[in-house]
Design a protein around this motif. Sequence first.
Motif, PDB file in Angstrom:
ATOM      1  N   SER A   1      -7.182  -0.232  -7.606  1.00  0.00           N
ATOM      2  CA  SER A   1      -5.001  -0.183  -7.878  1.00  0.00           C
ATOM      3  C   SER A   1      -4.308  -0.557  -6.286  1.00  0.00           C
ATOM      4  CB  SER A   1      -4.668   1.554  -8.055  1.00  0.00           C
ATOM      5  OG  SER A   1      -3.069   1.146  -7.923  1.00  0.00           O
TER       6      SER A   1
ATOM      7  N   ASP B   1     -16.955   8.491  -6.446  1.00  0.00           N
ATOM      8  CA  ASP B   1     -16.069   9.576  -5.559  1.00  0.00           C
ATOM      9  C   ASP B   1     -16.420   8.835  -3.891  1.00  0.00           C
ATOM     10  OD1 ASP B   1     -14.588  11.346  -4.402  1.00  0.00           O
ATOM     11  OD2 ASP B   1     -15.624  12.697  -5.580  1.00  0.00           O
TER      12      ASP B   1
ATOM     13  N   ALA C   1      -9.667   3.508  -0.300  1.00  0.00           N
ATOM     14  CA  ALA C   1      -9.455   5.011  -1.318  1.00  0.00           C
ATOM     15  C   ALA C   1      -8.302   6.046  -0.553  1.00  0.00           C
ATOM     16  CB  ALA C   1     -10.365   5.506  -2.021  1.00  0.00           C
ATOM     17  N   GLY C   2      -7.675   7.166  -1.684  1.00  0.00           N
ATOM     18  CA  GLY C   2      -6.713   7.518  -0.601  1.00  0.00           C
ATOM     19  C   GLY C   2      -6.153   8.534  -1.538  1.00  0.00           C
TER      20      GLY C   2
ATOM     21  N   ILE D   1      -7.462   2.437   5.970  1.00  0.00           N
ATOM     22  CA  ILE D   1      -5.976   2.460   6.625  1.00  0.00           C
ATOM     23  C   ILE D   1      -6.017   3.550   6.075  1.00  0.00           C
ATOM     24  CG2 ILE D   1      -4.680   2.071   4.147  1.00  0.00           C
ATOM     25  CD1 ILE D   1      -6.162  -0.274   4.830  1.00  0.00           C
ATOM     26  N   ALA D   2      -4.409   3.738   7.440  1.00  0.00           N
ATOM     27  CA  ALA D   2      -3.926   4.699   7.548  1.00  0.00           C
ATOM     28  C   ALA D   2      -3.053   5.229   6.515  1.00  0.00           C
ATOM     29  CB  ALA D   2      -4.020   4.482   9.059  1.00  0.00           C
TER      30      ALA D   2
ATOM     31  N   THR E   1       4.685   1.349   0.160  1.00  0.00           N
ATOM     32  CA  THR E   1       4.157   0.351  -0.374  1.00  0.00           C
ATOM     33  C   THR E   1       4.871   0.739  -2.112  1.00  0.00           C
ATOM     34  OG1 THR E   1       3.535  -0.187   1.615  1.00  0.00           O
ATOM     35  CG2 THR E   1       2.750  -1.497  -0.568  1.00  0.00           C
TER      36      THR E   1
END
Length: 267
Positions: free
Chosen positions: A23, A70, A98-99, A147-148, A195
Amino acid sequence: MQTEIAKAFDLADRVAVVTGAASGIGRAASILFAKAGANIVIADRSGDALSETASEISKLGRQVVPVVMDVSNRSEVEALIGTAIERFQGIDIMANVAGIMRGAMFLDVTEEDLDALIAVNQKGVFFGCQAAGRAMAERGGGSIINIASAGMDSPAPNISVYAMTKAAVAMMTRSLATELGPQGVRVNTVAPGFTDTGMTQRHWIDGDGKENLEARDSIWSQMSERVPLGSIGQPEDIAFAMLYLASDASRFVTGQVLRPNGGVAMP
Ligand SMILES: NC(=O)c1ccc[n+]([C@@H]2O[C@H](COP(=O)([O-])OP(=O)(O)OC[C@H]3O[C@@H](n4cnc5c(N)ncnc54)[C@H](O)[C@@H]3O)[C@@H](O)[C@H]2O)c1
């Protein structure tokens, strides 16, 4: 003939692993990396949507391996990197995308929310950095992109734990950059602004996929007003920043935070 500039951004014959690829930003980055020539191992806990990303990448003529897993489970992350090495003999790019987001006022945060956010956003990135970092150091090079979020630069109500995990990601990135630089491994952070992805769409799309256009327009205009460039981000805007960090165009860049955020935070 390929220009010097195209060559710097070319990922032909590189191997990328992207988590959160079912996604939003992870999906856009996987597809952009494939367009730039990379073969990709895509990972997510959501299998159906991951298959859709895989079929987009296949259509581009690249090899793609989808892995349902996971990121908060260390052995599953290690197995993911093992799969990439087995299939492609090594990895060049690791994107820990992933977050999850769970909002609550600080005084109301439950231990369950605290643990869940740390498990995915912080430990998930840690496990990805460790497993990919080992493989890349052994092979003598690579690029890790974590990604932060702009949330780590702008304290605000409701997002304290999310912001805390993202600040940890930036610090983890810097520490690791000092240790892996001598082995040719670069480690950088991308901190996106607001975003248009599944994470934010949940504010205006309900569980059955029904879109509340009034709510969407109101949130978009509220968020856009705060941004000097006057709009919210699209997943591709973040993916292009990631492509820069994945490619040789950024060969002298490590330990940094790149902020595709429309100017909403300028620390
Ligand atoms: N959308 C934004 O405004 C925004 C802003 C700043 C940072 N970010 C960050 O960007 C990253 C991507 O988020 P997005 O906006 O594309 O959201 P998204 O919800 O569209 O995508 C996140 C993906 O991560 C996957 N995922 C979640 N937990 C996982 C787990 N434990 N194991 C494996 N996969 C898991 C989800 O299934 C999903 O496919 C996140 O780290 C997020 O915090 C997003």
